[in-house]
Design a protein around this motif. Sequence first.
Motif, PDB file in Angstrom:
ATOM      1  N   PRO A 129      -4.892  -1.940  -0.683  1.00 14.13           N
ATOM      2  CA  PRO A 129      -5.598  -0.808  -1.067  1.00 14.13           C
ATOM      3  C   PRO A 129      -6.560  -0.581  -0.062  1.00 14.13           C
ATOM      4  CG  PRO A 129      -6.326  -2.849  -2.118  1.00 14.13           C
ATOM      5  CD  PRO A 129      -5.174  -3.303  -1.214  1.00 14.13           C
ATOM      6  N   VAL A 130      -5.983   0.039   1.085  1.00 19.13           N
ATOM      7  CA  VAL A 130      -6.934   0.266   2.279  1.00 19.13           C
ATOM      8  C   VAL A 130      -6.474   1.463   2.781  1.00 19.13           C
ATOM      9  CG1 VAL A 130      -7.969  -2.189   3.020  1.00 19.13           C
ATOM     10  CG2 VAL A 130      -5.423  -1.285   3.946  1.00 19.13           C
ATOM     11  N   GLU A 131      -7.117   2.473   3.476  1.00 18.69           N
ATOM     12  CA  GLU A 131      -6.736   3.402   4.230  1.00 18.69           C
ATOM     13  C   GLU A 131      -7.084   3.726   5.624  1.00 18.69           C
ATOM     14  OE1 GLU A 131      -7.391   8.303   3.096  1.00 18.69           O
ATOM     15  OE2 GLU A 131      -8.530   6.718   2.016  1.00 18.69           O
ATOM     16  N   ILE A 132      -6.080   4.330   6.300  1.00 18.20           N
ATOM     17  CA  ILE A 132      -5.881   4.250   7.465  1.00 18.20           C
ATOM     18  C   ILE A 132      -6.387   5.821   8.157  1.00 18.20           C
ATOM     19  CG2 ILE A 132      -4.927   4.169   9.997  1.00 18.20           C
ATOM     20  CD1 ILE A 132      -3.078   1.848   8.663  1.00 18.20           C
ATOM     21  N   TYR A 133      -7.167   5.885   9.042  1.00 13.48           N
ATOM     22  CA  TYR A 133      -7.578   7.346   9.501  1.00 13.48           C
ATOM     23  C   TYR A 133      -7.275   7.364  11.090  1.00 13.48           C
ATOM     24  CZ  TYR A 133     -10.455   8.098   5.440  1.00 13.48           C
ATOM     25  OH  TYR A 133     -10.842   8.088   3.991  1.00 13.48           O
ATOM     26  N   PRO A 134      -6.909   8.564  11.707  1.00 14.30           N
ATOM     27  CA  PRO A 134      -6.533   9.776  10.950  1.00 14.30           C
ATOM     28  C   PRO A 134      -5.223   9.904  10.261  1.00 14.30           C
ATOM     29  CG  PRO A 134      -5.851   9.943  13.184  1.00 14.30           C
ATOM     30  CD  PRO A 134      -6.500   8.495  12.910  1.00 14.30           C
ATOM     31  N   GLU A 135      -5.017  11.117   9.565  1.00 10.08           N
ATOM     32  CA  GLU A 135      -3.692  11.140   8.822  1.00 10.08           C
ATOM     33  C   GLU A 135      -2.442  10.922   9.586  1.00 10.08           C
ATOM     34  OE1 GLU A 135      -3.620  14.880   6.671  1.00 10.08           O
ATOM     35  OE2 GLU A 135      -5.285  14.457   5.467  1.00 10.08           O
ATOM     36  N   LYS A 136      -2.504  10.977  10.786  1.00  6.27           N
ATOM     37  CA  LYS A 136      -1.405  10.989  11.722  1.00  6.27           C
ATOM     38  C   LYS A 136      -0.765   9.388  11.597  1.00  6.27           C
ATOM     39  CE  LYS A 136      -3.517   9.969  16.067  1.00  6.27           C
ATOM     40  NZ  LYS A 136      -3.409  10.575  17.457  1.00  6.27           N
ATOM     41  N   SER A 137      -1.757   8.435  11.085  1.00  7.57           N
ATOM     42  CA  SER A 137      -1.116   7.055  10.763  1.00  7.57           C
ATOM     43  C   SER A 137      -0.600   6.633   9.442  1.00  7.57           C
ATOM     44  CB  SER A 137      -2.596   6.265  11.164  1.00  7.57           C
ATOM     45  OG  SER A 137      -2.977   6.504  12.480  1.00  7.57           O
ATOM     46  N   ASP A 138      -0.474   7.885   8.896  1.00 10.12           N
ATOM     47  CA  ASP A 138       0.003   7.623   7.410  1.00 10.12           C
ATOM     48  C   ASP A 138       1.372   6.843   7.442  1.00 10.12           C
ATOM     49  OD1 ASP A 138      -2.116   8.385   5.911  1.00 10.12           O
ATOM     50  OD2 ASP A 138      -1.117  10.516   5.549  1.00 10.12           O
ATOM     51  N   HIS A 139       1.956   6.700   8.677  1.00 12.12           N
ATOM     52  CA  HIS A 139       3.553   6.310   8.511  1.00 12.12           C
ATOM     53  C   HIS A 139       3.307   4.803   8.750  1.00 12.12           C
ATOM     54  CE1 HIS A 139       1.970   6.812  12.803  1.00 12.12           C
ATOM     55  NE2 HIS A 139       3.227   6.437  13.368  1.00 12.12           N
ATOM     56  N   TYR A 140       2.242   4.289   8.922  1.00  9.97           N
ATOM     57  CA  TYR A 140       2.064   2.529   9.086  1.00  9.97           C
ATOM     58  C   TYR A 140       2.541   1.957   8.062  1.00  9.97           C
ATOM     59  CZ  TYR A 140      -0.979   3.262  13.552  1.00  9.97           C
ATOM     60  OH  TYR A 140      -1.416   3.414  14.736  1.00  9.97           O
ATOM     61  N   PHE A 141       2.963   0.796   8.218  1.00  7.31           N
ATOM     62  CA  PHE A 141       3.345  -0.145   6.739  1.00  7.31           C
ATOM     63  C   PHE A 141       2.891  -1.455   7.043  1.00  7.31           C
ATOM     64  CE2 PHE A 141       6.957  -0.051   9.433  1.00  7.31           C
ATOM     65  CZ  PHE A 141       7.501  -1.266   9.454  1.00  7.31           C
ATOM     66  N   ALA A 142       3.002  -2.382   6.212  1.00  9.40           N
ATOM     67  CA  ALA A 142       2.741  -3.649   6.276  1.00  9.40           C
ATOM     68  C   ALA A 142       3.630  -4.602   6.050  1.00  9.40           C
ATOM     69  CB  ALA A 142       1.298  -3.937   5.270  1.00  9.40           C
ATOM     70  N   LEU A 143       3.787  -5.830   6.460  1.00  8.45           N
ATOM     71  CA  LEU A 143       4.599  -6.948   6.378  1.00  8.45           C
ATOM     72  C   LEU A 143       3.902  -8.145   5.973  1.00  8.45           C
ATOM     73  CD1 LEU A 143       7.358  -6.211   9.274  1.00  8.45           C
ATOM     74  CD2 LEU A 143       7.406  -5.778   6.669  1.00  8.45           C
ATOM     75  N   ILE A 144       4.543  -9.054   5.460  1.00  7.53           N
ATOM     76  CA  ILE A 144       3.640 -10.453   5.192  1.00  7.53           C
ATOM     77  C   ILE A 144       4.276 -11.416   6.111  1.00  7.53           C
ATOM     78  CG2 ILE A 144       3.193 -12.088   3.447  1.00  7.53           C
ATOM     79  CD1 ILE A 144       3.715 -10.210   1.420  1.00  7.53           C
ATOM     80  N   VAL A 145       3.521 -12.208   6.774  1.00  3.66           N
ATOM     81  CA  VAL A 145       4.185 -13.008   7.858  1.00  3.66           C
ATOM     82  C   VAL A 145       4.367 -14.722   7.125  1.00  3.66           C
ATOM     83  CG1 VAL A 145       3.270 -14.304   9.860  1.00  3.66           C
ATOM     84  CG2 VAL A 145       2.621 -11.947   9.609  1.00  3.66           C
ATOM     85  N   ASP A 146       5.536 -14.901   7.527  1.00  2.00           N
ATOM     86  CA  ASP A 146       6.015 -16.187   7.074  1.00  2.00           C
ATOM     87  C   ASP A 146       6.019 -17.110   8.546  1.00  2.00           C
ATOM     88  OD1 ASP A 146       6.348 -15.770   4.477  1.00  2.00           O
ATOM     89  OD2 ASP A 146       8.637 -15.001   4.679  1.00  2.00           O
ATOM     90  N   GLY A 147       5.293 -18.347   8.840  1.00  2.90           N
ATOM     91  CA  GLY A 147       5.393 -18.815   9.782  1.00  2.90           C
ATOM     92  C   GLY A 147       4.242 -19.127  10.748  1.00  2.90           C
ATOM     93  N   GLU A 148       4.232 -19.763  11.514  1.00  2.00           N
ATOM     94  CA  GLU A 148       3.125 -20.063  12.614  1.00  2.00           C
ATOM     95  C   GLU A 148       3.211 -19.865  13.910  1.00  2.00           C
ATOM     96  OE1 GLU A 148      -0.038 -20.445  11.529  1.00  2.00           O
ATOM     97  OE2 GLU A 148       0.165 -21.422   9.493  1.00  2.00           O
ATOM     98  N   SER A 149       4.468 -19.198  14.409  1.00  5.86           N
ATOM     99  CA  SER A 149       4.754 -18.789  15.813  1.00  5.86           C
ATOM    100  C   SER A 149       3.895 -18.276  16.654  1.00  5.86           C
ATOM    101  CB  SER A 149       6.315 -18.565  15.938  1.00  5.86           C
ATOM    102  OG  SER A 149       6.239 -17.273  15.536  1.00  5.86           O
TER     103      SER A 149
END
Length: 215
Positions: free
Chosen positions: A104-124
């Motif tokens: 539930p966070v927003e990125i500006y400007p609109e051109k960044s709407d293509h960003y996505f998130a991943l959850i990290v597994d591990g400590e490397s």
Amino acid sequence: MKTLTDKQRRLWEFILGYYEEYSQFPSYADMQEEFGYSSSNSIYQHLASLEKKNYLTKHSRGNYDIHPTKRSQLEGFYPGIPVKGRIAAGGMHEAISENLGHLPVEIYPEKSDHYFALIVDGESMIEADIRDGDYIIIDPREPSDGEIGAILYDGETTLKTIRKKPDGITLQPENPAFEPIHITPGEWERVQVFGTFVGKAWKKGGNWGLIFRSG
């Protein structure tokens, strides 16, 4: 709304209401149950029509999101950054492709709407301040030398610093307990780049925020 048929309009209103209540796109099962369809085919056809009319945007096979131009109809609610799965920061592991909702966070400007998130597994990657369980933000572009890339190699995912050399690519961990992975130029064609790490999300006191990598 005049451009929608009655059935399309009812589905669109259901999607908006679901977003406002659950902060994510409804599943095919949710939509089937709501409208009493015996199969998902009718839902698929309506979603495809909503995409053609720029009410929805398609970001992967069978997965949709609210079109940026229609977000104002969410009464100030922004669906956030889609969480598309998990990525290994340790040994490489089998890719996991999931719809894990939205941050539930927003990125500006609109051109960044293509960003996505991943959850990290591990400590490397701990010396890059990327730890197990972190939500990292990915820009879907190929990483430059020295940037951190999220890649799929031989059916397995990993998150590593990319070091480009004349004899190939090194996937460099940011933890001395882990060994680097060397990929020759001939093997690079077997690599799929998901994108480049640009920041991460954090939660404090019930509120989410973003911090972006400098440089």
